[in-house]
Design a protein around this motif. Structure first.
Motif, mmCIF file in Angstrom:
data_model
loop_
_atom_site.group_PDB
_atom_site.id
_atom_site.type_symbol
_atom_site.label_atom_id
_atom_site.label_comp_id
_atom_site.label_asym_id
_atom_site.label_seq_id
_atom_site.Cartn_x
_atom_site.Cartn_y
_atom_site.Cartn_z
ATOM 1 N N THR A 1 0.679 -0.699 6.378
ATOM 2 C CA THR A 1 -0.279 0.000 5.162
ATOM 3 C C THR A 1 -2.099 -0.908 6.200
ATOM 4 O O THR A 1 -2.835 0.229 6.422
ATOM 5 C CB THR A 1 -0.203 0.100 4.054
ATOM 6 N N SER B 1 -2.956 -1.941 11.930
ATOM 7 C CA SER B 1 -2.258 -0.991 10.932
ATOM 8 C C SER B 1 -1.604 0.775 11.300
ATOM 9 O O SER B 1 -1.480 0.402 12.642
ATOM 10 C CB SER B 1 -2.931 -0.897 9.549
ATOM 11 N N GLY B 2 -1.007 0.818 10.358
ATOM 12 C CA GLY B 2 0.529 1.618 10.914
ATOM 13 C C GLY B 2 -1.070 3.176 11.055
ATOM 14 O O GLY B 2 -1.358 3.958 12.072
ATOM 15 N N GLN B 3 -2.407 3.497 10.422
ATOM 16 C CA GLN B 3 -3.083 3.959 10.348
ATOM 17 C C GLN B 3 -3.911 4.074 12.272
ATOM 18 O O GLN B 3 -4.041 4.478 13.120
ATOM 19 C CB GLN B 3 -4.521 4.162 9.822
ATOM 20 N N ARG C 1 8.822 4.264 -3.633
ATOM 21 C CA ARG C 1 7.324 5.001 -2.769
ATOM 22 C C ARG C 1 6.089 4.963 -4.230
ATOM 23 O O ARG C 1 6.611 5.622 -4.919
ATOM 24 C CB ARG C 1 7.613 6.991 -2.617
ATOM 25 N N GLY D 1 0.716 -1.393 0.165
ATOM 26 C CA GLY D 1 0.069 -0.240 -0.034
ATOM 27 C C GLY D 1 0.839 1.275 -0.005
ATOM 28 O O GLY D 1 0.615 2.623 -0.483
ATOM 29 N N THR D 2 2.125 0.800 0.171
ATOM 30 C CA THR D 2 3.325 2.579 0.268
ATOM 31 C C THR D 2 3.896 2.255 -0.183
ATOM 32 O O THR D 2 4.451 3.540 -1.184
ATOM 33 C CB THR D 2 3.609 2.334 2.061
ATOM 34 N N ASN E 1 -5.617 -0.436 -0.777
ATOM 35 C CA ASN E 1 -5.483 0.799 -0.115
ATOM 36 C C ASN E 1 -4.130 2.328 -0.372
ATOM 37 O O ASN E 1 -3.198 2.805 -0.326
ATOM 38 C CB ASN E 1 -4.550 0.657 1.228
ATOM 39 N N HIS E 2 -4.577 1.787 -1.817
ATOM 40 C CA HIS E 2 -3.654 2.411 -2.719
ATOM 41 C C HIS E 2 -4.878 2.579 -4.293
ATOM 42 O O HIS E 2 -4.579 1.674 -4.827
ATOM 43 C CB HIS E 2 -2.532 2.710 -2.806
ATOM 44 N N ASP F 1 2.976 10.495 13.735
ATOM 45 C CA ASP F 1 2.582 9.319 12.485
ATOM 46 C C ASP F 1 2.940 8.374 13.502
ATOM 47 O O ASP F 1 3.511 8.321 14.243
ATOM 48 C CB ASP F 1 3.451 9.541 11.414
#
Length: 317
Positions: free
Chosen positions: A141, A195-197, A35, A13-14, A78-79, A218
């Protein structure tokens, strides 16, 4: 290049990771990471990689994508990228293109991982059956898992979309957190936490519970401050995050009966590796009632290799 050489790609996703493959092995000197946000399409990222590698001709390509794989056109979860096998094959000069789920590729990589890249999280005093099912689980992600089955016919992988299952909670405080994660969404999925979020939102909730204003951290900042014990809300968020992780992988261990072991991966998982040795993770993983002893005998390792999925792609080439 010969027809036995090709392109391996792991699209998260990232980040996008790419490498050339020769005779089924990743050429490590060609591994490159980009990225995703730096390119409008996956074709642009692949083209940049090929240009940097001298524009080799690829007879085949195996591309692992963080999305359900169904057909020749894949849209990421997620992207905002879409993959078309015909289009990519054409830009590679007529290469055969195979799509895998990214965790499918990770599962196929398990037999190729160097032992020193696996760090023990939970050991086992029991003998691990040689043909037992293994599980790879990761949080970055997004969140997902895949099971590696071994039979007389060889290795087989079972994939799913485990991150979109509903998140289980056990306490009144966790129920309040669940409602916070579910706000405007109807429910809280596993991925909303793992997840990160998710780490970011768990941190926000802990601040609000304490009457504090969340800082604009973050996920990397939160993990760093938690590891250094610099911020009580960050540390509380980390401990809650690994509690959820332990509970979820314990559930998955029962679903897949993964007596061969569990391998953890993903950027957020690695960033909070210190907390995997703590009681919150260990206790949640083993808290399975009458099956506590069974789950306690399953070894858990952390994979310290951000490019392992490329080896899984090479195994399928």
């Amino acid at each position: 290049m010969t027809a036995r050489q090709g392109l391996a790609a792991d699209i998260g996703g990232t980040n996008t990771r790419l490498a050339l493959v020769e005779y089924g092995r990743v050429l490590e000197e060609t591994i490159t990471r980009y990225r995703n946000r730096d390119f409008d399409t996956p074709e642009e990222a692949i083209d940049a990689f090929l240009a940097g590698a001298g524009n080799p001709a690829c007879g085949s390509a195996v591309i692992a994508i963080a999305a359900p794989i169904n057909g020749k056109t894949i849209r990421m979860t997620n992207h905002p990228w879409t993959f078309d096998a015909t289009c990519i094959g054409r830009m590679l000069g007529g290469a055969d293109v195979t799509f895998l789920n990214d965790f499918e590729a990770l599962a196929y990589s398990l037999d190729r991982v160097a032992p020193e890249r696996l760090k023990t999280v939970c050991g086992s005093a029991q003998t691990v059956p040689g043909n037992a099912t293994r599980l790879v689980v990761g949080a970055g992600t997004g969140f997902n898992a895949a099971a590696l089955f071994q039979s007389d016919g060889g290795l087989h992988v079972g994939t799913g979309e485990c991150g979109h299952a509903t998140l289980a909670v056990e306490t009144e405080a966790e129920l309040r957190l669940w409602k916070y994660l579910a706000r405007g969404r109807g429910r809280a999925s596993v991925e909303r936490a793992l997840s990160g979020q998710g780490l970011r939102e768990i941190y926000e909730w802990h601040c609000l519970e304490q009457g504090l204003t969340p800082e604009d951290f973050d996920p990397a900042n939160i993990a760093s401050r938690a590891n250094a014990s610099e911020d009580s809300a960050c540390e509380a968020a980390a401990r809650q995050w690994v509690t959820f992780l332990g509970r979820v992988i314990g559930d998955l261990a029962l679903v897949f009966l993964s007596l061969g072991g569990i391998v953890l991966t993903g950027g957020v998982t690695r960033s909070l590796s210190r907390f995997l040795a703590e009681p919150e993770f260990q206790g949640a993983f083993r808290a399975k009632g009458r099956q506590r002893q069974l789950v306690s005998g399953i070894p858990v390792h952390l994979l310290d290799d951000d490019f392992a999925a490329l080896s899984g792609c090479a195994a399928r080439m």
